[in-house]
Design a protein around this motif. Structure first.
Motif, PDB file in Angstrom:
ATOM      1  N   VAL A 195       0.910  -1.160   0.018  1.00 34.76           N
ATOM      2  CA  VAL A 195      -0.005  -0.001   0.085  1.00 34.76           C
ATOM      3  C   VAL A 195       0.804   1.308   0.203  1.00 34.76           C
ATOM      4  O   VAL A 195       0.551   2.155  -0.902  1.00 34.76           O
TER       5      VAL A 195
ATOM      6  N   PHE B 194      -4.863   3.631   1.045  1.00 34.82           N
ATOM      7  CA  PHE B 194      -5.413   4.015  -0.453  1.00 34.82           C
ATOM      8  C   PHE B 194      -6.999   3.723  -0.266  1.00 34.82           C
ATOM      9  O   PHE B 194      -7.286   2.560   0.044  1.00 34.82           O
ATOM     10  N   GLY B 195      -7.773   4.707  -0.769  1.00 35.43           N
ATOM     11  CA  GLY B 195      -8.940   4.647  -0.543  1.00 35.43           C
ATOM     12  C   GLY B 195      -9.776   4.381  -1.994  1.00 35.43           C
ATOM     13  O   GLY B 195      -9.932   5.266  -2.389  1.00 35.43           O
ATOM     14  N   LEU B 196      -9.877   3.389  -2.339  1.00 32.95           N
ATOM     15  CA  LEU B 196     -10.836   3.196  -3.826  1.00 32.95           C
ATOM     16  C   LEU B 196     -12.230   2.495  -3.221  1.00 32.95           C
ATOM     17  O   LEU B 196     -13.296   2.896  -3.723  1.00 32.95           O
ATOM     18  N   THR B 197     -12.197   1.116  -2.350  1.00 37.47           N
ATOM     19  CA  THR B 197     -13.298   0.429  -2.183  1.00 37.47           C
ATOM     20  C   THR B 197     -14.397   1.213  -1.296  1.00 37.47           C
ATOM     21  O   THR B 197     -13.846   1.792  -0.405  1.00 37.47           O
TER      22      THR B 197
ATOM     23  N   GLY C  63     -17.213  -2.523  -4.630  1.00 39.01           N
ATOM     24  CA  GLY C  63     -15.904  -3.290  -4.291  1.00 39.01           C
ATOM     25  C   GLY C  63     -15.512  -3.512  -5.822  1.00 39.01           C
ATOM     26  O   GLY C  63     -14.426  -2.792  -6.343  1.00 39.01           O
TER      27      GLY C  63
ATOM     28  N   LEU D 236     -14.224   1.782   2.664  1.00 34.66           N
ATOM     29  CA  LEU D 236     -14.204   0.273   3.488  1.00 34.66           C
ATOM     30  C   LEU D 236     -13.226  -0.268   3.009  1.00 34.66           C
ATOM     31  O   LEU D 236     -12.621  -0.436   1.777  1.00 34.66           O
TER      32      LEU D 236
ATOM     33  N   ILE E  83      -9.800  -0.721   4.283  1.00 35.82           N
ATOM     34  CA  ILE E  83      -8.769  -0.022   3.858  1.00 35.82           C
ATOM     35  C   ILE E  83      -7.450  -0.362   4.517  1.00 35.82           C
ATOM     36  O   ILE E  83      -7.419   0.063   5.897  1.00 35.82           O
TER      37      ILE E  83
ATOM     38  N   LEU F  28      -5.161 -11.713   7.748  1.00 32.33           N
ATOM     39  CA  LEU F  28      -4.537 -10.417   7.705  1.00 32.33           C
ATOM     40  C   LEU F  28      -4.711  -9.915   9.352  1.00 32.33           C
ATOM     41  O   LEU F  28      -4.760  -8.692   9.195  1.00 32.33           O
TER      42      LEU F  28
ATOM     43  N   THR G  28      -8.820 -12.146  -2.557  1.00 28.79           N
ATOM     44  CA  THR G  28     -10.124 -11.188  -2.668  1.00 28.79           C
ATOM     45  C   THR G  28      -9.592  -9.748  -3.108  1.00 28.79           C
ATOM     46  O   THR G  28     -10.284  -9.053  -4.071  1.00 28.79           O
ATOM     47  N   TYR G  29      -8.544  -9.213  -2.397  1.00 34.64           N
ATOM     48  CA  TYR G  29      -8.282  -7.769  -2.573  1.00 34.64           C
ATOM     49  C   TYR G  29      -7.395  -7.690  -3.933  1.00 34.64           C
ATOM     50  O   TYR G  29      -6.909  -8.506  -4.553  1.00 34.64           O
ATOM     51  N   GLU G  30      -7.483  -6.360  -4.221  1.00 31.94           N
ATOM     52  CA  GLU G  30      -6.481  -5.954  -5.476  1.00 31.94           C
ATOM     53  C   GLU G  30      -7.287  -6.763  -6.549  1.00 31.94           C
ATOM     54  O   GLU G  30      -6.489  -7.049  -7.619  1.00 31.94           O
TER      55      GLU G  30
ATOM     56  N   THR H 101     -10.670  -9.224  -7.034  1.00 30.47           N
ATOM     57  CA  THR H 101     -10.866 -11.017  -6.696  1.00 30.47           C
ATOM     58  C   THR H 101     -10.500 -11.979  -7.933  1.00 30.47           C
ATOM     59  O   THR H 101     -10.265 -11.386  -9.120  1.00 30.47           O
TER      60      THR H 101
ATOM     61  N   ASP I 256     -12.168 -14.047  -9.397  1.00 33.89           N
ATOM     62  CA  ASP I 256     -13.151 -14.007 -10.544  1.00 33.89           C
ATOM     63  C   ASP I 256     -12.745 -12.788 -11.509  1.00 33.89           C
ATOM     64  O   ASP I 256     -12.755 -12.989 -12.676  1.00 33.89           O
ATOM     65  N   ILE I 257     -12.466 -11.640 -10.973  1.00 35.45           N
ATOM     66  CA  ILE I 257     -12.222 -10.511 -11.793  1.00 35.45           C
ATOM     67  C   ILE I 257     -11.065 -10.495 -12.537  1.00 35.45           C
ATOM     68  O   ILE I 257     -11.092 -10.204 -13.766  1.00 35.45           O
TER      69      ILE I 257
ATOM     70  N   LEU J 285     -12.018 -12.783 -15.423  1.00 34.84           N
ATOM     71  CA  LEU J 285     -12.703 -12.129 -16.425  1.00 34.84           C
ATOM     72  C   LEU J 285     -11.705 -10.949 -17.284  1.00 34.84           C
ATOM     73  O   LEU J 285     -12.111 -10.632 -18.507  1.00 34.84           O
TER      74      LEU J 285
HETATM   75  P1  FAD Z   1     -17.585  -7.713  -4.382  1.00 32.73           P
HETATM   76  O1  FAD Z   1     -17.334  -6.784  -5.419  1.00 32.73           O
HETATM   77  O2  FAD Z   1     -19.001  -7.385  -3.950  1.00 32.73           O
HETATM   78  O3  FAD Z   1     -17.549  -9.221  -4.994  1.00 32.73           O
HETATM   79  C1  FAD Z   1     -18.207 -10.290  -4.351  1.00 32.73           C
HETATM   80  C2  FAD Z   1     -18.209 -11.333  -5.097  1.00 32.73           C
HETATM   81  O4  FAD Z   1     -18.975 -11.307  -6.288  1.00 32.73           O
HETATM   82  C3  FAD Z   1     -16.722 -11.909  -5.475  1.00 32.73           C
HETATM   83  O5  FAD Z   1     -16.635 -13.359  -5.599  1.00 32.73           O
HETATM   84  C4  FAD Z   1     -16.627 -11.271  -6.851  1.00 32.73           C
HETATM   85  O6  FAD Z   1     -15.889 -12.024  -7.594  1.00 32.73           O
HETATM   86  C5  FAD Z   1     -18.072 -11.321  -7.494  1.00 32.73           C
HETATM   87  N1  FAD Z   1     -18.397 -10.586  -8.593  1.00 32.73           N
HETATM   88  C6  FAD Z   1     -18.293  -8.974  -8.506  1.00 32.73           C
HETATM   89  N2  FAD Z   1     -18.422  -8.897  -9.753  1.00 32.73           N
HETATM   90  C7  FAD Z   1     -18.530  -9.695 -10.629  1.00 32.73           C
HETATM   91  C8  FAD Z   1     -18.741  -9.969 -12.006  1.00 32.73           C
HETATM   92  N3  FAD Z   1     -18.892  -8.811 -12.835  1.00 32.73           N
HETATM   93  N4  FAD Z   1     -18.889 -11.197 -12.619  1.00 32.73           N
HETATM   94  C9  FAD Z   1     -18.732 -12.234 -11.817  1.00 32.73           C
HETATM   95  N5  FAD Z   1     -18.519 -12.099 -10.568  1.00 32.73           N
HETATM   96  C10 FAD Z   1     -18.236 -10.870 -10.056  1.00 32.73           C
HETATM   97  N6  FAD Z   1      -9.680  -1.602  -0.977  1.00 32.73           N
HETATM   98  C11 FAD Z   1      -9.045  -0.433  -0.958  1.00 32.73           C
HETATM   99  O7  FAD Z   1      -9.630   0.282  -1.844  1.00 32.73           O
HETATM  100  N7  FAD Z   1      -7.850  -0.126  -0.389  1.00 32.73           N
HETATM  101  C12 FAD Z   1      -7.278  -1.046   0.614  1.00 32.73           C
HETATM  102  O8  FAD Z   1      -6.321  -0.960   1.239  1.00 32.73           O
HETATM  103  C13 FAD Z   1      -7.855  -2.437   0.569  1.00 32.73           C
HETATM  104  N8  FAD Z   1      -7.219  -3.261   1.457  1.00 32.73           N
HETATM  105  C14 FAD Z   1      -8.136  -4.486   1.665  1.00 32.73           C
HETATM  106  C15 FAD Z   1      -7.741  -5.256   2.690  1.00 32.73           C
HETATM  107  C16 FAD Z   1      -8.590  -6.410   3.279  1.00 32.73           C
HETATM  108  C17 FAD Z   1      -8.084  -7.380   4.173  1.00 32.73           C
HETATM  109  C18 FAD Z   1      -9.483  -6.966   2.304  1.00 32.73           C
HETATM  110  C19 FAD Z   1     -10.345  -7.952   2.519  1.00 32.73           C
HETATM  111  C20 FAD Z   1      -9.983  -6.013   1.254  1.00 32.73           C
HETATM  112  C21 FAD Z   1      -9.384  -4.877   0.977  1.00 32.73           C
HETATM  113  N9  FAD Z   1      -9.630  -4.033  -0.152  1.00 32.73           N
HETATM  114  C22 FAD Z   1      -8.976  -2.830  -0.263  1.00 32.73           C
HETATM  115  C23 FAD Z   1     -11.098  -4.118  -0.690  1.00 32.73           C
HETATM  116  C24 FAD Z   1     -10.815  -5.132  -1.939  1.00 32.73           C
HETATM  117  O9  FAD Z   1     -10.267  -4.587  -2.970  1.00 32.73           O
HETATM  118  C25 FAD Z   1     -12.003  -5.611  -2.364  1.00 32.73           C
HETATM  119  O10 FAD Z   1     -12.691  -6.387  -0.972  1.00 32.73           O
HETATM  120  C26 FAD Z   1     -12.303  -6.274  -3.559  1.00 32.73           C
HETATM  121  O11 FAD Z   1     -12.081  -5.470  -4.646  1.00 32.73           O
HETATM  122  C27 FAD Z   1     -13.609  -7.137  -3.798  1.00 32.73           C
HETATM  123  O12 FAD Z   1     -14.838  -6.153  -3.322  1.00 32.73           O
HETATM  124  P2  FAD Z   1     -15.963  -6.575  -2.528  1.00 32.73           P
HETATM  125  O13 FAD Z   1     -15.424  -7.139  -1.143  1.00 32.73           O
HETATM  126  O14 FAD Z   1     -16.890  -5.423  -2.324  1.00 32.73           O
HETATM  127  O15 FAD Z   1     -16.728  -7.835  -3.238  1.00 32.73           O
END
Ligand code: FAD
Ligand code: TGC
Length: 394
Positions: A102, A136-139, A144, A170, A172, A215, A371-373, A375, A377-378, A381
Motif C-alpha cells: 500500500v 489508499f481509498g478506492l473500495t 468493491g 471500506l 482500507i 491478515l 480477494t483484494y486487488e 478478486t 473472478d475479476i 474476467l
Molecule cells: P464484491 O465486489 O461485492 O464481490 C463479491 C463476489 O462477487 C466476489 O466473489 C466477486 O468475484 C464476485 N463478482 C463481482 N462482480 C462480478 C462480475 N462482474 N462477474 C462475476 N463475479 C463478480 N480496498 C481499497 O480500496 N484499499 C485497500 O487498502 C484495501 N485493503 C483491503 C484489505 C483487506 C483485508 C480486504 C479483505 C480488502 C481490501 N480492499 C481494499 C478491498 C478489496 O479490494 C475488495 O474487497 C475487493 O475488490 C472485492 O470487493 P468486495 O469485497 O466489495 O466484493
C-alpha cells in the motif's frame, strides 16, 4: 513459534537468472524478515495488532518505494528487485507485505506518477522513510469490484482554495494509523480524481475493522469523510478517470504476484522439513507416496510461479507488461499459494492448526489476498476480455 529455519527452494536454479544486485537486495530482505519479523509475527497476528515497531526496518530494506527515484527518497531499484522484496516480506506474513504494498504502489506511486512537484517533495521522502504511513481509498461499502460506481465526491468550497469531500471507504489497509490517505472521489462533473487527505483534517476519521480471521497482523479500517475541507493543492493534477487508480493497482498486483510466492515457499519449506522428521508407522511421513505427491506438486507449482513472476518482471522493466498479463500472474500465483498452504497444513496433521508453525496464518491471510486487488473472478474476467475481446463484467 518454532525458530525460523527457512531455506528458499530454487528447483530450477532461477538464481542464475538474477543479477548480483538482485540477490543482495533479496538476501538483505530475507535476513531482516528472519531477524525482525519471524520472532514477533505470530503474536502480532494472535493479538490482531499491526507491529508498528517494524516500520523502520521495512524502510531500511527499501520496501517503501523500491522503484521510486532516489531524489524522492525511494531506492531507485528495478521491478525484479521490487518483486523480490515483496516475496521475502510475504514469506514472513502477507499482512506485513500489504503494509509495504500500500505504501509503495498505492500511495507513493500515485503521488510520484500523478502528483505535482510540490506534492512529491512534500510527501514522498517522508513516506519512503516511514515517517509518514499511507493508505489508499478506492473500495466503498457498495462498490468493491465495480469501483467506477463510487459515490465519494467533492465539490468546490467556493473560497477559491478548498474542496469539500464527503463519502466513505471500506476495507482500507493501514487506515487506522495512516498519516495520509490517497482517496479516489468524483468531482462535480462525475470524473474520478485522486485527493491526498491528511490526518487531522476536520471531519476525517479512520475507524478500525475488527474480528478479522485473516491478515490479523495488518490494520484494516474505514476512511470516513464528513464535509472535510481539503486544499485544492492536494488534488493529484496529472491523471484523472478510473484508469488512474487502476494504474496503481497494476503496480500493487505485480507485487502480490511475487509476494504470494514467498508465502507458498514458506509453507512448502515447513511441510518438507516436518515430513522428513515426523515418524509414523516406523518411517518418516516423507517416505509415503501420498505425502510425496503433495510435496512434489508444491515444488512444481512454486517453480512455475517463480518463472511467471520473473518473466513479468522482465517485461515490466522494459515497460511492456500489460494489465492483463499482471492480472494473470496475480491470479495464478495467489491461487497456487493458497492451495499449497491448504496441502501443507494437512502434512503437519494436528500441528498444522497451531501457531507453532506459520502455515495456518499464511492460509488465512491468503483468503484476503485472493480477494483484494481484484478478486480471483475479476482477474479471470480480465483475461477472458483480453483474449476474446468480449466484456463479461457487465
Ligand atoms: P464484491 O465486489 O461485492 O464481490 C463479491 C463476489 O462477487 C466476489 O466473489 C466477486 O468475484 C464476485 N463478482 C463481482 N462482480 C462480478 C462480475 N462482474 N462477474 C462475476 N463475479 C463478480 N480496498 C481499497 O480500496 N484499499 C485497500 O487498502 C484495501 N485493503 C483491503 C484489505 C483487506 C483485508 C480486504 C479483505 C480488502 C481490501 N480492499 C481494499 C478491498 C478489496 O479490494 C475488495 O474487497 C475487493 O475488490 C472485492 O470487493 P468486495 O469485497 O466489495 O466484493
Ligand atoms: P473499464 O471501463 O474497463 O476501465 C476504465 C478505464 O480504466 C482503464 N483501465 C486500466 N488502466 C490502468 N490499469 C488497469 N489495470 C486498467 N484497467 C482498466 C481503461 O482503459 C479505462 O480507461 P479510459 O481511458 O477508457 O476511461 O472499467 P470497468 O468499470 O469496466 O471496471 C473494470 C474492472 C472490473 C476490471 C476494474 O474496475 C477492476 O479491476 N475491479 C477490481 C477492483 C479492485 O481491484 N479493487 C482493488 C482496491 S485496492 C485494494 O484492494 C488494496 S489491497 C492492498 C493490500 O493490502 O495489499
Amino acid at each position: 513459534m518454532k525458530p525460523d529455519l527457512f531455506e528458499a527452494p530454487d528447483y530450477y536454479n532461477i538464481d542464475d537468472l538474477l543479477t548480483e544486485e538482485h540477490k543482495m537486495i533479496r538476501d538483505a530482505a530475507r535476513s531482516w524478515v528472519k531477524r525482525d519479523v519471524s520472532p514477533i509475527i505470530e503474536q502480532a497476528a494472535q493479538d490482531a495488532k499491526f507491529p508498528k515497531s517494524i516500520i523502520p526496518g521495512l524502510a531500511s530494506i527499501g520496501a517503501f518505494g523500491p522503484y521510486i527515484p532516489e531524489e524522492y527518497g525511494g531506492s531507485g531499484l528495478d521491478q525484479i528487485s521490487y518483486g523480490l522484496i515483496m516475496q521475502e516480506i510475504e514469506r514472513g506474513d502477507s499482512g506485513v507485505r500489504s503494509t509495504a504494498s500500500v505504501q509503495s504502489s498505492l500511495v507513493m506511486y500515485p503521488i510520484w506518477k500523478y502528483g505535482s512537484e510540490e506534492q512529491k517533495q512534500k510527501f514522498l521522502p517522508k513516506l519512503a522513510s516511514g515517517e509518514f504511513m499511507g493508505s489508499f481509498g478506492l473500495t466503498e461499502p457498495d462498490h468493491g469490484s465495480n469501483p467506477g460506481g463510487m459515490i465519494t465526491n467533492y465539490k468546490d468550497a467556493g473560497d477559491g482554495e478548498n474542496i469539500i469531500l464527503n463519502g466513505a471507504k471500506l476495507w482500507i489497509s493501514n487506515s487506522p494509523f495512516c498519516d495520509v490517505a490517497v482517496v479516489w472521489a468524483k468531482n462535480e462533473e462525475g470524473r474520478i480524481h485522486g485527493v491526498i487527505v491528511e490526518r487531522g483534517m476536520e471531519g476525517f476519521s479512520t475507524p478500525e475493522t475488527h474480528n478479522k480471521w485473516s491478515l490479523r497482523a495488518s490494520a484494516t479500517g474505514e476512511l470516513i469523510f464528513q464535509d472535510v475541507k481539503v486544499p485544492k493543492s492536494n488534488i493529484l493534477p496529472n491523471k484523472s478517470g478510473l484508469g488512474a487508480p487502476l494504474g496503481c493497482l497494476d503496480s500493487a498486483r505485480f507485487g502480490i504476484a511475487w509476494g504470494a510466492i514467498g508465502a507458498a515457499m514458506d509453507c512448502y519449506d515447513t511441510a518438507l522439513r516436518y515430513a522428513k522428521q515426523r515418524i509414523q508407522f516406523g518411517k518418516p511421513i516423507a517416505a509415503f507416496q501420498l505425502q510425496q505427491k503433495k510435496l512434489a506438486e508444491m515444488i512444481t507449482e512454486i517453480t512455475k510461479a517463480q518463472l511467471l513472476a520473473l518473466r513479468l518482471g522482465q517485461l515490466k522493466n522494459e515497460d511492456r507488461a500489460t494489465s492483463a498479463q499482471i492480472s494473470m500472474a496475480k491470479r495464478n500465483n495467489v491461487e497456487m499459494a493458497i492451495k499449497i498452504a491448504r496441502e501443507a497444513r494437512q502434512i503437519l496433521g494436528g500441528m498444522g492448526i497451531t501457531g507453532e508453525y506459520s502455515i495456518m496464518r499464511h492460509m488465512m491471510n491468503l483468503e484476503s489476498v485472493i480477494t483484494y486487488e481484484g478478486t480471483h473472478d475479476i482477474h479471470l474476467l480480465i483475461t477472458g476480455l483480453d483474449i476474446t475481446g468480449e466484456n463479461a463484467f457487465k
